[in-house]
Design a protein around this motif. Structure first.
Motif, mmCIF file in Angstrom:
data_model
loop_
_atom_site.group_PDB
_atom_site.id
_atom_site.type_symbol
_atom_site.label_atom_id
_atom_site.label_comp_id
_atom_site.label_asym_id
_atom_site.label_seq_id
_atom_site.Cartn_x
_atom_site.Cartn_y
_atom_site.Cartn_z
ATOM 1 N N LYS B 272 95.927 10.095 55.154
ATOM 2 C CA LYS B 272 95.125 10.536 55.965
ATOM 3 C C LYS B 272 94.243 9.614 56.408
ATOM 4 C CE LYS B 272 92.741 13.447 53.386
ATOM 5 N NZ LYS B 272 91.592 14.113 52.579
ATOM 6 N N ARG B 273 94.176 9.539 57.876
ATOM 7 C CA ARG B 273 93.399 8.601 58.458
ATOM 8 C C ARG B 273 92.549 9.153 59.533
ATOM 9 N NH1 ARG B 273 96.191 5.510 62.496
ATOM 10 N NH2 ARG B 273 97.786 6.655 63.488
ATOM 11 N N PRO B 274 91.135 8.580 59.453
ATOM 12 C CA PRO B 274 90.424 8.778 60.471
ATOM 13 C C PRO B 274 90.814 8.218 61.872
ATOM 14 C CG PRO B 274 89.431 7.292 59.277
ATOM 15 C CD PRO B 274 90.761 7.465 58.741
ATOM 16 N N VAL B 275 91.001 8.994 63.016
ATOM 17 C CA VAL B 275 91.406 8.366 64.370
ATOM 18 C C VAL B 275 89.896 8.528 65.116
ATOM 19 C CG1 VAL B 275 92.940 8.707 66.190
ATOM 20 C CG2 VAL B 275 93.559 9.396 64.027
ATOM 21 N N LEU B 276 89.974 7.411 65.779
ATOM 22 C CA LEU B 276 88.553 7.363 66.779
ATOM 23 C C LEU B 276 89.440 7.916 68.104
ATOM 24 C CD1 LEU B 276 87.233 3.662 66.404
ATOM 25 C CD2 LEU B 276 86.374 6.080 65.776
ATOM 26 N N SER B 277 88.137 8.589 68.744
ATOM 27 C CA SER B 277 88.626 9.288 69.988
ATOM 28 C C SER B 277 87.614 8.418 71.180
ATOM 29 C CB SER B 277 88.546 10.418 69.898
ATOM 30 O OG SER B 277 87.254 10.840 69.731
ATOM 31 N N GLY B 278 87.794 8.723 72.262
ATOM 32 C CA GLY B 278 86.879 8.199 73.045
ATOM 33 C C GLY B 278 87.105 6.746 73.370
ATOM 34 N N VAL B 291 74.831 1.999 67.664
ATOM 35 C CA VAL B 291 75.694 2.117 68.716
ATOM 36 C C VAL B 291 77.091 2.802 68.531
ATOM 37 C CG1 VAL B 291 74.841 -0.207 69.893
ATOM 38 C CG2 VAL B 291 76.559 -0.308 68.079
ATOM 39 N N PHE B 292 77.457 2.833 67.307
ATOM 40 C CA PHE B 292 78.884 3.414 66.857
ATOM 41 C C PHE B 292 78.890 4.932 66.927
ATOM 42 C CE2 PHE B 292 82.197 4.555 63.950
ATOM 43 C CZ PHE B 292 83.297 4.159 64.629
ATOM 44 N N ARG B 293 77.566 5.414 66.948
ATOM 45 C CA ARG B 293 77.428 6.983 66.521
ATOM 46 C C ARG B 293 78.096 7.937 67.690
ATOM 47 N NH1 ARG B 293 73.909 9.351 70.201
ATOM 48 N NH2 ARG B 293 72.520 7.694 71.205
ATOM 49 N N THR B 294 78.349 7.608 68.741
ATOM 50 C CA THR B 294 79.259 8.329 69.893
ATOM 51 C C THR B 294 80.700 8.642 69.391
ATOM 52 O OG1 THR B 294 79.582 6.504 71.093
ATOM 53 C CG2 THR B 294 77.524 7.847 71.691
ATOM 54 N N ARG B 295 81.066 7.751 68.457
ATOM 55 C CA ARG B 295 82.443 8.060 68.297
ATOM 56 C C ARG B 295 82.686 7.980 66.663
ATOM 57 N NH1 ARG B 295 85.385 2.657 70.679
ATOM 58 N NH2 ARG B 295 87.349 3.943 70.319
ATOM 59 N N CYS B 296 81.814 8.249 65.951
ATOM 60 C CA CYS B 296 81.611 8.195 64.478
ATOM 61 C C CYS B 296 81.806 9.442 63.997
ATOM 62 C CB CYS B 296 80.358 7.587 64.151
ATOM 63 S SG CYS B 296 80.392 7.416 62.229
ATOM 64 N N PRO B 297 83.007 9.572 63.105
ATOM 65 C CA PRO B 297 83.440 10.895 62.385
ATOM 66 C C PRO B 297 82.150 11.394 61.485
ATOM 67 C CG PRO B 297 84.763 9.164 61.530
ATOM 68 C CD PRO B 297 83.995 8.443 62.421
ATOM 69 N N LYS B 298 81.245 10.392 61.071
ATOM 70 C CA LYS B 298 80.395 10.826 60.115
ATOM 71 C C LYS B 298 78.899 10.956 60.766
ATOM 72 C CE LYS B 298 82.476 8.708 56.105
ATOM 73 N NZ LYS B 298 82.552 7.665 55.188
ATOM 74 N N ALA B 299 78.806 10.812 62.100
ATOM 75 C CA ALA B 299 77.364 10.659 62.819
ATOM 76 C C ALA B 299 76.618 11.832 62.355
ATOM 77 C CB ALA B 299 77.822 10.628 64.188
ATOM 78 N N GLN B 300 75.350 11.551 62.121
ATOM 79 C CA GLN B 300 74.264 12.491 61.744
ATOM 80 C C GLN B 300 73.262 12.593 62.975
ATOM 81 O OE1 GLN B 300 74.545 14.510 58.922
ATOM 82 N NE2 GLN B 300 76.476 13.611 58.500
ATOM 83 N N PRO B 301 72.457 13.596 63.128
ATOM 84 C CA PRO B 301 71.523 13.443 64.179
ATOM 85 C C PRO B 301 70.504 12.280 64.189
ATOM 86 C CG PRO B 301 71.520 15.548 63.136
ATOM 87 C CD PRO B 301 72.467 14.865 62.373
ATOM 88 N N ASP B 302 70.135 11.810 62.773
ATOM 89 C CA ASP B 302 69.388 10.830 62.634
ATOM 90 C C ASP B 302 69.834 9.369 62.990
ATOM 91 O OD1 ASP B 302 70.672 11.065 60.418
ATOM 92 O OD2 ASP B 302 69.312 10.232 59.291
ATOM 93 N N CYS B 303 71.276 9.290 63.244
ATOM 94 C CA CYS B 303 71.785 8.335 63.753
ATOM 95 C C CYS B 303 71.245 7.727 65.136
ATOM 96 C CB CYS B 303 73.485 8.446 63.752
ATOM 97 S SG CYS B 303 73.961 8.353 62.141
ATOM 98 N N ALA B 304 71.060 8.704 65.835
ATOM 99 C CA ALA B 304 70.194 8.210 67.216
ATOM 100 C C ALA B 304 68.805 7.644 67.046
ATOM 101 C CB ALA B 304 70.514 9.646 68.094
ATOM 102 N N VAL B 305 68.458 7.618 65.939
ATOM 103 C CA VAL B 305 66.828 7.432 66.199
ATOM 104 C C VAL B 305 66.663 6.065 65.885
ATOM 105 C CG1 VAL B 305 64.500 7.537 64.864
ATOM 106 C CG2 VAL B 305 66.414 9.563 64.865
ATOM 107 N N GLY B 306 67.065 5.221 64.863
ATOM 108 C CA GLY B 306 66.909 3.642 64.795
ATOM 109 C C GLY B 306 68.011 2.791 64.394
ATOM 110 N N ARG B 307 68.194 1.720 64.516
ATOM 111 C CA ARG B 307 69.055 0.867 64.343
ATOM 112 C C ARG B 307 69.536 0.943 62.824
ATOM 113 N NH1 ARG B 307 70.656 -4.436 66.304
ATOM 114 N NH2 ARG B 307 70.550 -3.477 68.547
#
Lengths: 308, 331
Positions: B272-278, B291-307
Motif C-alpha cells: 500500500k502506498r500513499p500517492v500524492l496528488s496535485g 506548507v505541505f497541508r494542501t497535499r497531505c493525506p493526514k491533513a487536519q484543520p489545525d495544520c493551517a494555523v501555525g508552522r
C-alpha cells in the motif's frame, strides 16, 4: 591511434601515452568553412583583392599622380583601356592612370572597412559583454547610451563634422568609429545575457574567478563566433557607407581617392562616353562586396552549424 | 568535528510582476526558509525534495552565488555571510561544486586540461602552466579518465566522462566540502552508479564532506549519512539516512519513499502506498501553517494555523509534523 599527432608531455609520458590532440570547436569550424565552396571562393577573391590593393602598384606603368598629357583633350576617343599605352583600365577625366587610381582607392576603402570593423569588434564586444554580464543599473545606463547614440541621425552629424572641421581621413575614421560599434554592442549584450546563465559561468563564479577574468576567459571566447560573423558583414557595409559619403563629395579628398569617389567620378562622366571610368571601379567594388558577403555567410554556417 | 552549521537560513527573491510600475512592491519568493542543519567533517548530507523545493537554492546560498537573506552559515564557527567579498572569494577554494548538466558546466572553448586547472590558476597564481597541466593529468587519472585525453574538448566526451571532468575540477584544490547539485540526474542508470561510487571512493581518500542533492531517494540513500527532506524550501524531516529511509515519519517523506519502485512485481503490487496528488504550491504565495497541508493525506484543520515545530523523535531524527507516525518500508 592518433597519438603521433600529439605533442610530447613529460607528465603523460610517465603514463606511457602521448596526449591525443583534441579537436577544438575552432578547428571544426575551419573544416566546415573550407568545405563550403562559395565561402572558400569568396576568401580567395578577397585575398586577391587585398593583394591587388597592396601590390597592384608594382605592375602599373603609370603612377597615380602622373597625368598622361598625350591623351588629354581626346580622352573619350583614346583614353580607353589598352595594354599598348600602359593604361590597363584607361585613364580618368584628368588623364591619370585609372588602374593606379583603383589600386589607391582599394587601399583606402579596405582600410576604412577594416578600421570600422575593428573598432566595432573591440569597443562593441567589450561594451556589450560588460553591460550584459554586470547587468542591473550598469546595463541600463550603458545600453541607454547606445540607444541615445543610435537615435542621432549620424549621416547628418557626419556631414556636419566633415563640413565644420577639415575634411580628412582621420575625421572620417572618427565618424565611422562613432557609429560602427552600436549594433555590435547590442548583439553582444544579447548573447552575453544568454551565456551568463550557463552552468560553466556559474562554475567559474563558484570557483572564485574574478569578474574581469570571467568576461575574458568564459564570455568573450564564446561570443567570438557571432562577433566574427557580424564583423565580416560589417566590413562591406562600412565600405558602402564610406562610398556613399565620398559619392556625395564629402569623403576622402583629392588627390586621395576611394572606390566611392572613383565611382562618383565615373558616374558623372557617363555622358562623355567613357564607360570604363565607371565600369572598372564598380566591378572591383561589387566583386569585393560579394566576396565579403560570401565569406561572412560561410563563417556563419561554419561557426554556428545549428541555426542555419 | 562540525564543519558547517546552517542556522535559520532564509533565501528570498524579489520578483517584479510583469509590467509593474516602478513603485509597486515586488513579490517575495521565499525559496528557502528557516533551514538549519549541521554537517560533520567527512560525512555526507543528502538533500531530497521534488523540483522547485529549494534544493539548488540551498546549494547556491552555501556556495555564495545566491545571497542569503537571513540566518547564519557557520564555517568552522565563522559566519560566511559576514566575510568581506575578498575573503569570501578566497574562501571559495574550500567549497567546490559539481553540477547537474555535465556538458553545460564545461566551457566548450577550453580543453580539459585548462578546465581542470582553472581553480588552480585562480587560487594559486604562481603555479606554472606546466605544473598546472601535471596536476590536471594527475586529477584525470584519479577520476578514471585517461590522462592522454588532456587536450580534448568537452564535446568529445560522453556525459559520464564530462561529469568526471567536473569532479576533477571540483577536487583539484582539495576542498573540504563539495556540493553536488543533482550530479547524476542527467546520466544513465549504469553510469550513475559509477559516478556515485567514484564520489564515495574520493570522499574516503580525500576526507571530503559532501552535500549531495538529488530528487531520487534511491541514489541519496546509497551515499548519505544524514538525509534532509525539503518541501517548498522548508524542512520536513531530517535524520540518519537509515532511519529516514527505513522508518520515515513525515507523510511527505513516506510518499517520496513509496514512489521508489521495488524491483519485484509481486511485492510492488502488494504494498500500500500513499500517492500524492496535485502540484507544488507557488512559493510566492505558500499555504499558511504547514506548507505541505494542501497535499497531505493526514491533513487536519489545525495544520493551517501555525508552522509545525520540528519534533525530535530520538537520535537527532527531526520531523516537522505533529501527526507523524512510523511507516515501515521495505527499502
Amino acid at each position: 591511434m592518433v597519438a603521433q599527432l600529439g605533442t610530447a608531455e613529460d607528465n603523460v609520458e610517465a603514463a606511457g601515452m602521448e596526449p591525443v590532440r583534441g579537436r577544438s570547436l575552432w578547428s571544426d569550424a575551419r573544416q566546415r568553412f573550407f568545405a563550403n565552396k562559395a565561402a572558400t571562393g569568396g576568401l580567395v577573391v578577397l585575398v586577391l583583392v587585398v593583394l591587388f590593393a597592396l601590390f597592384g602598384q608594382t605592375v602599373a606603368q603609370w603612377s597615380n599622380e602622373e597625368i598622361d598629357w598625350s591623351l588629354l583633350g581626346n580622352i573619350p576617343q583614346a583614353g580607353g583601356p589598352s595594354i599598348a599605352n600602359g593604361h590597363y583600365f584607361g585613364v580618368d577625366e584628368t588623364g591619370r592612370d585609372l588602374y593606379a587610381r583603383v589600386v589607391q582607392g582599394s587601399r583606402i576603402s579596405l582600410m576604412v572597412g577594416i578600421v570600422g570593423a575593428l573598432i566595432s569588434v573591440v569597443v562593441g564586444t567589450l561594451w556589450g559583454a560588460v553591460a550584459g554580464y554586470v547587468g542591473g543599473k550598469t546595463d541600463t545606463v550603458m545600453m541607454r547610451i547606445v540607444d541615445l547614440m543610435m537615435s542621432i541621425p549620424y549621416m547628418f552629424v557626419l556631414i556636419l563634422l566633415l563640413v565644420v572641421f577639415e575634411r580628412s581621413l582621420v575625421m572620417l575614421f572618427i565618424g565611422i568609429g562613432l557609429i560602427s560599434w552600436l549594433d555590435m554592442a547590442r548583439i553582444v549584450r544579447g548573447q552575453t545575457l544568454s551565456l551568463k546563465n550557463k552552468e560553466f559561468v556559474e562554475a567559474a563564479i563558484a570557483t572564485g574567478v574574478r569578474t574581469p577574468t570571467i568576461i575574458f576567459r568564459h564570455i568573450v571566447p564564446n561570443l567570438l563566433g557571432v562577433v566574427i560573423v557580424y564583423a565580416t558583414l560589417l566590413v562591406p557595409s562600412m565600405i558602402i557607407f564610406e562610398s556613399f559619403i565620398s559619392f556625395l563629395g564629402l569623403g576622402v579628398q583629392e588627390p586621395s581617392t576611394s572606390w566611392g569617389a572613383l565611382i562618383n567620378m565615373g558616374a558623372s562622366n557617363l555622358r562623355n562616353e567613357t564607360p570604363w571610368m565607371l565600369g572598372f571601379p564598380l566591378a572591383v567594388f561589387v566583386i569585393s562586396l560579394f566576396a565579403f558577403f560570401f565569406v561572412g555567410d560561410g563563417l556563419r554556417d561554419a561557426l554556428d552549424p545549428k541555426d542555419r | 568535528m562540525t564543519l558547517l552549521q546552517v542556522r535559520d537560513l532564509d533565501v528570498t527573491f524579489d520578483i517584479r510582476p510583469r509590467g509593474a510600475w516602478p513603485w509597486t512592491p515586488s513579490d517575495r519568493l521565499s525559496a528557502v526558509a528557516d533551514l538549519s542543519f549541521d554537517l560533520e567533517e567527512g560525512t555526507t548530507l543528502g538533500v531530497v525534495g521534488e523540483s522547485g523545493s529549494g534544493k539548488s537554492t540551498l546549494a547556491r546560498a552555501i556556495i555564495g552565488t545566491v545571497p542569503a537573506t537571513g540566518g547564519e552559515i557557520l564555517w568552522d564557527g565563522t559566519d560566511l555571510r559576514k566575510l568581506s567579498p575578498r575573503a569570501r572569494r578566497t574562501h571559495r577554494r574550500e567549497v567546490q561544486m559539481i553540477f547537474q548538466d555535465p556538458l553545460a558546466a564545461l566551457n566548450p572553448r577550453m580543453n580539459v586540461g585548462e578546465i581542470i586547472a582553472e581553480p588552480l590558476r585562480t587560487h594559486q597564481p604562481d603555479v606554472t602552466s606546466k605544473q598546472a597541466r601535471a596536476k590536471a593529468s594527475e586529477m584525470m587519472e584519479r577520476v578514471g579518465l585517461l590522462p592522454n585525453l588532456i587536450n580534448r574538448y568537452p564535446h568529445e566526451f560522453s556525459g559520464g566522462q564530462c561529469q568526471r571532468i567536473g569532479i576533477a575540477r571540483a577536487l583539484v584544490l582539495s576542498p573540504r566540502l563539495v556540493i553536488c547539485d543533482e550530479p547524476v540526474s542527467a546520466l544513465d542508470v549504469s553510469v550513475q552508479a559509477q559516478v556515485v561510487n567514484l564520489l564515495k571512493r574520493l570522499q574516503k581518500e580525500m576526507g571530503l564532506s559532501l552535500i549531495f542533492i538529488a530528487h531520487d531517494l534511491s541514489v541519496v540513500k546509497h551515499i548519505s549519512d544524514r538525509i534532509l527532506v525539503l518541501y517548498l524550501g522548508r524542512q520536513m524531516e531530517q535524520g540518519a539516512a537509515r532511519d529516514v529511509v527505513r522508518r520515515p515519519r513525515h507523510p511527505y517523506t513516506q510518499a517520496l519513499i513509496s514512489s521508489v519502485p521495488i524491483p519485484d512485481p509481486k511485492r510492488e503490487r502488494a504494498r500500500k502506498r500513499p500517492v500524492l496528488s496535485g502540484e507544488l504550491p507557488s512559493p510566492v504565495n505558500p499555504p499558511s501553517g504547514c506548507v505541505f497541508r494542501t497535499r497531505c493525506p493526514k491533513a487536519q484543520p489545525d495544520c493551517a494555523v501555525g508552522r509545525p515545530p520540528l519534533l525530535d523523535v530520538g537520535d537527532g531524527h527531526l520531523v516537522a509534523c505533529p501527526y507523524q507516525e512510523v511507516m515501515e518500508t521495505v527499502a
